[in-house]
Scaffold this motif. Structure first.
Motif, short mmCIF file in Angstrom:
data_model
loop_
_atom_site.label_atom_id
_atom_site.label_comp_id
_atom_site.label_asym_id
_atom_site.label_seq_id
_atom_site.Cartn_x
_atom_site.Cartn_y
_atom_site.Cartn_z
N THR A 12 36.66 1.01 50.25
CA THR A 12 37.28 1.34 48.95
C THR A 12 36.89 0.32 47.89
N GLN A 13 36.91 -0.95 48.25
CA GLN A 13 36.51 -1.98 47.29
C GLN A 13 35.04 -1.83 46.91
N SER A 14 34.20 -1.48 47.87
CA SER A 14 32.78 -1.29 47.57
C SER A 14 32.57 -0.09 46.65
N VAL A 15 33.33 0.98 46.87
CA VAL A 15 33.22 2.16 46.00
C VAL A 15 33.64 1.82 44.58
N ALA A 16 34.77 1.11 44.45
CA ALA A 16 35.24 0.73 43.12
C ALA A 16 34.25 -0.19 42.42
N THR A 17 33.73 -1.17 43.16
CA THR A 17 32.74 -2.08 42.58
C THR A 17 31.48 -1.33 42.20
N GLY A 18 31.08 -0.37 43.03
CA GLY A 18 29.89 0.41 42.74
C GLY A 18 30.03 1.25 41.49
N LEU A 19 31.20 1.85 41.29
CA LEU A 19 31.43 2.64 40.08
C LEU A 19 31.38 1.76 38.83
N LEU A 20 32.01 0.59 38.90
CA LEU A 20 31.99 -0.31 37.75
C LEU A 20 30.58 -0.85 37.50
N LEU A 21 29.87 -1.18 38.58
CA LEU A 21 28.49 -1.63 38.44
C LEU A 21 27.62 -0.50 37.87
N GLY A 22 27.88 0.72 38.32
CA GLY A 22 27.15 1.87 37.79
C GLY A 22 27.40 2.07 36.31
N GLY A 23 28.62 1.78 35.86
CA GLY A 23 28.90 1.84 34.44
C GLY A 23 28.08 0.84 33.64
N VAL A 24 27.90 -0.35 34.21
CA VAL A 24 27.05 -1.36 33.57
C VAL A 24 25.61 -0.87 33.50
N TYR A 25 25.11 -0.32 34.60
CA TYR A 25 23.75 0.22 34.61
C TYR A 25 23.60 1.35 33.59
N ALA A 26 24.62 2.19 33.49
CA ALA A 26 24.58 3.29 32.52
C ALA A 26 24.51 2.75 31.09
N LEU A 27 25.27 1.69 30.82
CA LEU A 27 25.25 1.08 29.49
C LEU A 27 23.84 0.66 29.10
N VAL A 28 23.12 0.05 30.03
CA VAL A 28 21.77 -0.41 29.75
C VAL A 28 20.82 0.78 29.62
N SER A 29 21.10 1.87 30.34
CA SER A 29 20.15 2.97 30.45
C SER A 29 20.25 4.01 29.34
N VAL A 30 21.43 4.16 28.72
CA VAL A 30 21.58 5.25 27.75
C VAL A 30 20.66 5.04 26.54
N GLY A 31 20.54 3.78 26.10
CA GLY A 31 19.62 3.52 25.00
C GLY A 31 18.17 3.71 25.40
N LEU A 32 17.86 3.30 26.63
CA LEU A 32 16.48 3.42 27.11
C LEU A 32 16.08 4.89 27.27
N THR A 33 17.00 5.72 27.75
CA THR A 33 16.65 7.12 27.93
C THR A 33 16.40 7.81 26.60
N GLY A 82 24.72 2.59 41.35
CA GLY A 82 25.73 1.56 41.60
C GLY A 82 26.42 1.76 42.94
N LEU A 83 26.78 3.01 43.25
CA LEU A 83 27.43 3.30 44.53
C LEU A 83 26.50 3.05 45.71
N VAL A 84 25.25 3.49 45.59
CA VAL A 84 24.30 3.29 46.69
C VAL A 84 24.09 1.80 46.93
N GLN A 85 24.03 1.02 45.86
CA GLN A 85 23.76 -0.41 46.02
C GLN A 85 24.92 -1.14 46.68
#
Length: 339
Positions: A57-78, A300-303
């Motif tokens: 559960t902690q890994s899933v929560a961390t993955g979602l939050l990490l994925g949000g960070v990745y999404a922040l970086v990626s939306v401008g790039l896309t 983020g979840l996979v990582q």
């Protein structure tokens, strides 16, 4: 010679070509299939993964939050990648530049970090417009693919080395305006990471409204679909290019400001996100904002969940394995349209 009537034939019945109808029905299936695959994979990890439930559960929560960070970086790039077709190797360096702008305003000016983030947005927007208008526009308009790649690579090296000259190589910290954490379903999440996750959703929503609900968004989509055709109907393509690069840079400013409180700042801190951002952009579908968000969350979840079985850099093997697997079955990305 006779032709079968289609939806575009003025004299024929308003029917849709079978192939086109079949394609339109297939498009929504890909995101739903990927979502189902993620749910099934998580269910298997919980039931037969032989790992403690709380840890998963902690890994899933961390993955979602990490994925949000990745999404922040990626939306401008896309946006930049999908509209201009530019492989922006300066994306990570511009992220670092935004972080140091926020750091300088927070430490020297005493401005709260999230207020400093709002101030950094127009600065990075103007920087992006200037870069596109002065360095990239002529090459982009001419259809040169190698020139912008080399220019953005050189810009990345320039930004990193200038920051190194000014701030040195010692890790720095941005004072956070919000402290504390919250516990949800036995998973502990800091307020700073939750704010970054919420910021990713807000930026994605704002970009979607811009692209779908404004005349300028229509111009962006027209240029992305057919540059020459957009020019023929009166769209100022060079202006759209410059403003699009500026918007992508402004998104990077939001990402840098929201990430700065929980990262150690060095002149190369943004480079670690560059490759993963490109993976997310291609995985989600070029130019698709929703695809960048979903791709970021998946990566983020996979990582993080993968790190339960392959610790360290081993989880990146799973990341790139998922990337190759998705593109093998759907080369245009999860949300990409079939051409």
């Amino acid at each position: 010679m006779t032709t079968s009537p289609t939806a575009t034939d003025p004299g024929g019945p308003t029917t849709v070509e079978p192939d086109r109808e079949r394609r339109s029905l297939k498009l929504p299936a890909a995101p739903l299939f990927v979502l189902a695959a993620v749910v099934v994979a998580l269910a298997l990890v919980y039931t037969v993964g032989q790992r403690e439930t709380g840890l998963v559960t902690q890994s899933v929560a961390t993955g979602l939050l990490l994925g949000g960070v990745y999404a922040l970086v990626s939306v401008g790039l896309t946006l930049i990648f999908g509209v201009l077709g530019i492989v922006n190797f300066a994306q990570g360096a511009m992220l670092t530049m935004a972080m140091f702008l926020v750091y300088e305003m927070s430490t020297s000016g005493g401005i709260p970090v999230y207020v400093a983030t709002l101030l950094a947005v127009p600065v990075m927007f103007l920087f992006g417009v200037l870069v596109q208008a002065t360095l990239l526009n002529k090459l982009t308009m001419a259809g040169n693919e190698e020139g912008p790649l080399l220019i953005t690579l050189g810009l990345s090296l320039l930004i990193v080395n200038v920051l190194l000259m000014i701030f040195g190589g010692r890790p720095l910290r941005v004072p956070g305006s919000v402290s504390g954490r919250v516990e949800i379903l036995d998973a502990i999440m800091s307020y700073e990471r939750l704010i970054a996750f919420g910021g990713a959703l807000l930026v994605a929503g704002a970009l979607t409204l811009l692209l779908r609900g404004t005349s300028f968004g229509l111009s962006i989509r027209a240029v992305s679909a057919n540059t020459q055709g957009a020019s023929l109907v009166g769209v100022d393509v060079s202006r759209v290019y410059a403003l699009t690069f500026g918007i992508g840079s402004a998104c990077v400013a939001v990402a840098g400001g929201l990430m700065a409180p929980f990262l150690s700042l060095t002149p190369s801190v943004g480079e670690q996100f560059t490759i993963l951002a490109f993976v997310i952009v291609v995985l989600g579908g070029l130019g698709n904002v929703a695809g960048a968000v979903v791709g970021g969350l998946i990566i983020g979840l996979v990582q993080t969940v993968g790190a339960l079985y392959l610790p360290g850099t081993g989880s990146l093997i799973l990341v790139f394995g998922v990337f190759v697997l998705v593109l093998f079955f759907r080369p245009q990305g999860i949300f990409g349209a079939t051409r």
